[in-house]
Design an enzyme around this catalytic site. Structure first.
Site, PDB file in Angstrom:
ATOM      1  N   ALA B 107      15.235 -10.353-112.632  1.00  0.00           N
ATOM      2  CA  ALA B 107      14.303 -11.014-114.135  1.00  0.00           C
ATOM      3  C   ALA B 107      14.650 -12.005-114.646  1.00  0.00           C
ATOM      4  CB  ALA B 107      13.475  -9.786-114.339  1.00  0.00           C
ATOM      5  N   ALA B 108      16.028 -12.190-115.249  1.00  0.00           N
ATOM      6  CA  ALA B 108      16.445 -12.186-116.399  1.00  0.00           C
ATOM      7  C   ALA B 108      16.433 -14.284-115.778  1.00  0.00           C
ATOM      8  CB  ALA B 108      17.553 -11.650-116.910  1.00  0.00           C
ATOM      9  N   PRO B 109      16.390 -15.348-117.337  1.00  0.00           N
ATOM     10  CA  PRO B 109      16.052 -14.440-118.392  1.00  0.00           C
ATOM     11  C   PRO B 109      14.594 -14.122-118.509  1.00  0.00           C
ATOM     12  CG  PRO B 109      16.510 -17.173-118.772  1.00  0.00           C
ATOM     13  CD  PRO B 109      16.503 -16.681-117.062  1.00  0.00           C
ATOM     14  N   ASP B 190      12.743 -13.276-107.167  1.00  0.00           N
ATOM     15  CA  ASP B 190      12.958 -14.965-107.728  1.00  0.00           C
ATOM     16  C   ASP B 190      14.671 -14.579-107.476  1.00  0.00           C
ATOM     17  OD1 ASP B 190      12.669 -17.494-108.467  1.00  0.00           O
ATOM     18  OD2 ASP B 190      13.151 -16.933-110.293  1.00  0.00           O
ATOM     19  N   CYS B 243      15.334 -21.994-105.892  1.00  0.00           N
ATOM     20  CA  CYS B 243      15.659 -22.783-106.198  1.00  0.00           C
ATOM     21  C   CYS B 243      16.613 -23.885-105.426  1.00  0.00           C
ATOM     22  CB  CYS B 243      15.692 -23.110-108.241  1.00  0.00           C
ATOM     23  SG  CYS B 243      17.217 -22.966-109.232  1.00  0.00           S
TER      24      CYS B 243
END
Lengths: 186, 315
Positions: B107-109, B190, B243
């Site tokens: 999850a970060a940032p 992600d 990404c």
């Protein structure tokens, strides 16, 4: 990662330092509803928290109907929209909203930004120049005949009054309590 | 740019792709609807003479004509958050609902975490996990600044994520306690990746590129996605995104979990121009369903590059 995603306030840094030394610092416990249900000495109750927001800022208790409140360590109170098992060992739960266990309870900047729109008293509306100085962490000497203590600094923007952060008013001076990481040069 | 040459066979208009990779990206922000609506943010920018252009697929994403959105009042109030346009896609595709239990595995940032919270109207439970404590403090800072109150933050290795802190099965807690979390309704993976798609923001990103790095990060990606499938309810939804352009980190990861876990790749609604997932790469062939994934190249929408796929857990 953009520049605004990296800052951290001093409070948090101190807290995570503590976490590394002892795991117990990650343990959150739900506040008891009332004093009769209190098991940990000195722990605030849900009733007291709701009463404090209403007495100090006129925020109606119903604003927090869907919230549970949690204490980590001694006196730091967090608000969670919803509920989970208690106690719970995690890094954070909801938003840190309040420091208790001292004579004067102190709300966080993030809490007054989130819940301060519902405030009806102890809100000091600042003009454009003072609002900028307050957001930059500077002290002000505003005209204020009201209560001393923690106030919500606010200003008019885009058709409404919006809370900026917490200020401590004493002896004619309003000290901006906006933490370093949240201060802005606007 | 040299590592990108390997993608020449995959990309229709490869010269346009390379050209786009060399253009810097302008600064985008996402409107944080937990604290302000789009109209009020627009009014504040109008009053401050800051120009903005909404993304054509998402009115909450604005490209600003200032290089320092952080010095504006909407930022001070937590009404906006600096976030690249294409990075706002995976939470929209996941489409979490208010009241659901959602896991953000890496999850970060916190840009996508806070966007998930906003899509949930800050209701339900969002568990934001990351293995990096330093980056987690940035996540916590962002979540609080944006007024998120429905998040629980955990610091675990996502590959072995345990729901024990939330009172799941092995715990002695009361079986009937509906505050316990046994599984999630949705999950966002992600995944950490080689970040080739961020080259327009970080021109140095390819300096450290190596095939070894690709393989090692692909192993981590498979581990996290596997755990996400296991921790999600039957019939639940998972979005897998990166990404990067490397099929080893994208379609090959999907192909792996299709073989080892009970799940399928499903059609998804992707409101940006994109190409389908690839089924052949480097002497490997993947399950045909990975075509339902979306490859977003920088020249498609003038954004960074992204990969996004939706999985449904078997019932």
């Amino acid at each position: 990662m953009s520049g605004e995603e990296t800052a951290s306030d001093a409070d948090d840094a101190a807290a995570s330092g503590g976490d590394l030394r002892q795991n117990v610092g990650r343990r959150f416990a739900r506040l008891p509803d009332t004093a009769a249900e209190r098991e940990v000495e000195g722990r605030a109750t849900r009733e007291e928290v709701l009463d404090w927001w209403e007495t100090r800022f006129g925020v109606e208790p119903t604003v927090f109907d869907e919230y549970t409140f949690w204490e980590k360590g001694a006196g730091k109170i967090w608000a969670l929209a919803g509920d989970v098992v208690s106690p719970i060992e995690v890094e954070a739960i909801g938003m840190k909203v309040l420091r208790t266990r001292q004579e004067h309870w102190k709300p966080t900047t993030d809490a007054v930004q989130r819940f301060g729109r519902d405030a009806t008293k102890n809100v000091i509306e600042l003009d454009a120049e003072d609002a900028r100085a307050f957001a930059a962490g500077e002290d002000l000497e505003p005209d204020w005949d009201g209560d001393w203590g923690y106030l919500i600094g606010a200003h008019e923007i885009a058709g409404g009054v919006e809370p900026i952060g917490v200020g401590l008013f004493t002896h004619g001076t309003l000290r901006s309590m906006v933490p370093k990481g949240r201060q802005r040069d606007l | 740019m040299e590592p990108l040459e390997r993608y020449r066979p995959l990309i229709d208009d490869f010269e346009a792709f390379l050209d786009a990779c060399e253009r810097p990206l302008s600064s985008a922000v996402r409107v944080n609807t937990i604290k302000a609506d789009v109209d009020r943010v627009r009014t504040a920018f109008d009053d401050a003479d800051v120009g903005y252009e909404p993304a054509d697929w998402n009115e909450r994403v604005l490209t600003l004509d200032t290089d320092s959105p952080g010095t504006t009042w909407p930022s001070m109030h937590g009404w906006i958050h600096g976030q690249e346009e294409v990075s706002a896609l995976p939470p929209v595709v996941l489409d979490p609902q208010p009241g659901e239990r959602v896991w953000d595995a890496a999850a970060a940032p916190g840009s996508k975490t806070t966007q998930l919270a906003a899509l949930m109207d800050d209701r339900g439970l969002l568990v934001a996990n990351d293995n990096n404590l330093g980056r987690l403090s940035a996540l916590r800072f962002n979540a609080e600044r944006l007024g998120v109150t429905n998040v629980a933050v955990t610091n675990q290795d996502a590959r072995n994520f345990s729901l024990k802190p939330f009172g799941s099965a092995s715990d002695a807690a009361d079986d009937a306690d509906d505050r316990r979390v046994e599984a999630f309704d949705r999950a966002l993976v992600d995944a950490p990746c080689t970040c080739e798609g961020t080259i327009r923001k970080n021109p140095d990103v390819l300096d450290e590129w190596s095939l070894d790095h690709v393989s090692s990060v692909a192993g981590v990606q498979k581990g996290i996605l596997t755990r996400a499938i296991q921790a999600t309810k039957p019939g639940g939804t998972i979005v897998y995104s990166t990404c990067t352009f490397a099929p080893e980190e994208n379609e090959a990861v999907l192909d792996h979990v299709l073989e080892t876990e009970d799940c399928r790749v499903v059609e998804q609604d992707v409101p940006m121009d994109h190409a389908p997932g690839v089924t052949e790469w480097d002497d490997e062939s993947y399950d045909p369903s990975v075509e339902k994934a979306a490859r977003i190249y920088p020249h498609h929408n003038d954004t960074g590059g992204f990969f996004c796929a939706t999985l449904e857990v078997g019932t």
